[in-house]
Write a protein that holds these residues in place. Structure first.
Motif, PDB file in Angstrom:
ATOM      1  N   UNK A   1       0.837  -1.204   0.000  1.00 53.52           N
ATOM      2  CA  UNK A   1       0.000   0.000   0.000  1.00 53.52           C
ATOM      3  C   UNK A   1       0.873   1.254   0.000  1.00 53.52           C
ATOM      4  N   UNK A   2       0.241   2.375  -0.290  1.00 52.05           N
ATOM      5  CA  UNK A   2       0.948   3.654  -0.242  1.00 52.05           C
ATOM      6  C   UNK A   2       0.803   4.319   1.122  1.00 52.05           C
ATOM      7  N   UNK A   3      -0.256   3.933   1.862  1.00 51.91           N
ATOM      8  CA  UNK A   3      -0.491   4.490   3.194  1.00 51.91           C
ATOM      9  C   UNK A   3      -1.069   3.402   4.087  1.00 51.91           C
TER      10      UNK A   3
ATOM     11  N   UNK B   1      -6.850   8.914  -4.140  1.00 56.27           N
ATOM     12  CA  UNK B   1      -6.002   8.251  -5.114  1.00 56.27           C
ATOM     13  C   UNK B   1      -4.977   7.290  -4.553  1.00 56.27           C
ATOM     14  N   UNK B   2      -4.903   7.126  -3.246  1.00 50.95           N
ATOM     15  CA  UNK B   2      -3.892   6.249  -2.639  1.00 50.95           C
ATOM     16  C   UNK B   2      -4.418   4.835  -2.418  1.00 50.95           C
ATOM     17  N   UNK B   3      -3.508   3.884  -2.406  1.00 52.85           N
ATOM     18  CA  UNK B   3      -3.785   2.496  -2.010  1.00 52.85           C
ATOM     19  C   UNK B   3      -3.574   2.460  -0.496  1.00 52.85           C
ATOM     20  N   UNK B   4      -4.649   2.188   0.266  1.00 58.39           N
ATOM     21  CA  UNK B   4      -4.629   2.314   1.717  1.00 58.39           C
ATOM     22  C   UNK B   4      -4.892   0.970   2.388  1.00 58.39           C
ATOM     23  N   UNK B   5      -4.106   0.670   3.414  1.00 56.36           N
ATOM     24  CA  UNK B   5      -4.320  -0.493   4.266  1.00 56.36           C
ATOM     25  C   UNK B   5      -4.775   0.004   5.631  1.00 56.36           C
ATOM     26  N   UNK B   6      -5.967  -0.412   6.060  1.00 61.17           N
ATOM     27  CA  UNK B   6      -6.524  -0.047   7.369  1.00 61.17           C
ATOM     28  C   UNK B   6      -6.283  -1.224   8.304  1.00 61.17           C
ATOM     29  N   UNK B   7      -5.674  -0.956   9.474  1.00 59.09           N
ATOM     30  CA  UNK B   7      -5.231  -2.025  10.373  1.00 59.09           C
ATOM     31  C   UNK B   7      -5.801  -1.831  11.769  1.00 59.09           C
ATOM     32  N   UNK B   8      -6.305  -2.933  12.349  1.00 57.56           N
ATOM     33  CA  UNK B   8      -6.698  -2.943  13.758  1.00 57.56           C
ATOM     34  C   UNK B   8      -6.081  -4.162  14.416  1.00 57.56           C
ATOM     35  N   UNK B   9      -5.979  -4.111  15.749  1.00 61.28           N
ATOM     36  CA  UNK B   9      -5.407  -5.252  16.450  1.00 61.28           C
ATOM     37  C   UNK B   9      -6.368  -6.431  16.445  1.00 61.28           C
ATOM     38  N   UNK B  10      -7.659  -6.160  16.632  1.00 60.94           N
ATOM     39  CA  UNK B  10      -8.632  -7.251  16.706  1.00 60.94           C
ATOM     40  C   UNK B  10      -9.949  -6.827  16.084  1.00 60.94           C
ATOM     41  N   UNK B  11     -10.616  -7.786  15.490  1.00 63.67           N
ATOM     42  CA  UNK B  11     -11.979  -7.584  15.009  1.00 63.67           C
ATOM     43  C   UNK B  11     -12.856  -8.566  15.768  1.00 63.67           C
ATOM     44  N   UNK B  12     -13.858  -8.028  16.437  1.00 65.35           N
ATOM     45  CA  UNK B  12     -14.823  -8.877  17.137  1.00 65.35           C
ATOM     46  C   UNK B  12     -16.014  -9.103  16.224  1.00 65.35           C
ATOM     47  N   UNK B  13     -16.826  -8.091  16.076  1.00 65.60           N
ATOM     48  CA  UNK B  13     -17.968  -8.167  15.161  1.00 65.60           C
ATOM     49  C   UNK B  13     -17.599  -7.623  13.786  1.00 65.60           C
ATOM     50  N   UNK B  14     -16.494  -6.912  13.702  1.00 58.26           N
ATOM     51  CA  UNK B  14     -16.087  -6.271  12.461  1.00 58.26           C
ATOM     52  C   UNK B  14     -16.606  -4.847  12.328  1.00 58.26           C
ATOM     53  N   UNK B  15     -17.424  -4.399  13.275  1.00 61.37           N
ATOM     54  CA  UNK B  15     -18.055  -3.086  13.174  1.00 61.37           C
ATOM     55  C   UNK B  15     -17.042  -1.942  13.229  1.00 61.37           C
ATOM     56  N   UNK B  16     -16.050  -2.028  14.087  1.00 59.46           N
ATOM     57  CA  UNK B  16     -15.056  -0.961  14.211  1.00 59.46           C
ATOM     58  C   UNK B  16     -14.236  -0.851  12.926  1.00 59.46           C
TER      59      UNK B  16
ATOM     60  N   UNK C   1      -8.792   0.230  -0.980  1.00 58.74           N
ATOM     61  CA  UNK C   1      -8.802   0.074   0.477  1.00 58.74           C
ATOM     62  C   UNK C   1      -8.743  -1.412   0.776  1.00 58.74           C
ATOM     63  N   UNK C   2      -7.794  -1.774   1.643  1.00 61.23           N
ATOM     64  CA  UNK C   2      -7.727  -3.145   2.160  1.00 61.23           C
ATOM     65  C   UNK C   2      -7.735  -3.055   3.679  1.00 61.23           C
ATOM     66  N   UNK C   3      -8.186  -4.132   4.313  1.00 64.97           N
ATOM     67  CA  UNK C   3      -8.243  -4.157   5.772  1.00 64.97           C
ATOM     68  C   UNK C   3      -7.448  -5.339   6.311  1.00 64.97           C
ATOM     69  N   UNK C   4      -6.909  -5.136   7.511  1.00 63.96           N
ATOM     70  CA  UNK C   4      -6.165  -6.194   8.187  1.00 63.96           C
ATOM     71  C   UNK C   4      -6.491  -6.158   9.672  1.00 63.96           C
TER      72      UNK C   4
END
Length: 164
Positions: free
Chosen positions: A33-35, A93-108, A124-127
């Motif tokens: 990603x770019x960011x 215009x950026x390729x973005x990776x959004x990161x959290x430590x944990x996903x419970x329900x996925x809502x956050x 946008x990608x998520x991790x």
């Protein structure tokens, strides 16, 4: 701490390194990603580790919270709350990776993704370093809703930065 039946895993710093390493390999295979955007507070640790592993210098933070306190079994607000979305800056215009430590329900993570999407990134990608399957009750399941998962657990996950 592991004696609490709600606890599914107590992670060490070595576990965190291994999980972020595994995620980094999969992200890298799909293109760096770019960011990187970390979800405050806990998501900043894996976000920083991933940014370093991926060679990404553009790091952002967004405060999106659902739990109302720290600790095993902490109460949750009905919907994730966010503050200061302007902290994301310009992501158009950026390729973005959004990161959290944990996903419970996925809502956050989903709320953070929507905040990022509103800023017009090209991708946008998520991790999530961990997913607590016990809390996931919606469709699609975590494997479809989160692009990169470090590990799936049954129960509360305690991270090394949460132990005092």
């Amino acid at each position: 701490m592991a004696a609490d039946p709600r606890v599914g895993a107590v992670l060490s710093w070595g576990d965190v390194e291994a999980l972020t390493g595994s995620i980094a390999e999969r992200v890298w295979a799909d293109g760096a990603p770019e960011a990187v955007v970390g979800v405050l507070r806990g998501g900043m640790v894996p976000a920083t580790l991933l940014a370093h592993r991926l060679g990404v210098r553009d790091m952002r933070a967004v405060e999106v919270t659902r739990t109302t306190a720290d600790g095993v079994g902490a109460a949750k607000a009905p919907e994730p709350q966010y503050r200061n979305p302007a902290s994301l800056g310009v992501l158009a215009g950026l390729d973005v990776l959004v990161v959290d430590d944990i996903a419970g329900s996925g809502a956050t993570l989903n709320r953070a993704r929507r905040l990022v999407r509103a800023l017009g990134p090209s991708r946008i990608r998520t991790a999530a370093m961990a997913v607590n399957r016990d809390n996931w009750s919606t469709e699609p399941g975590p494997e479809e809703a989160v692009d990169y998962i470090g590990e799936l657990y049954e129960g509360w996950v305690v991270f090394p930065w949460e132990r005092h």
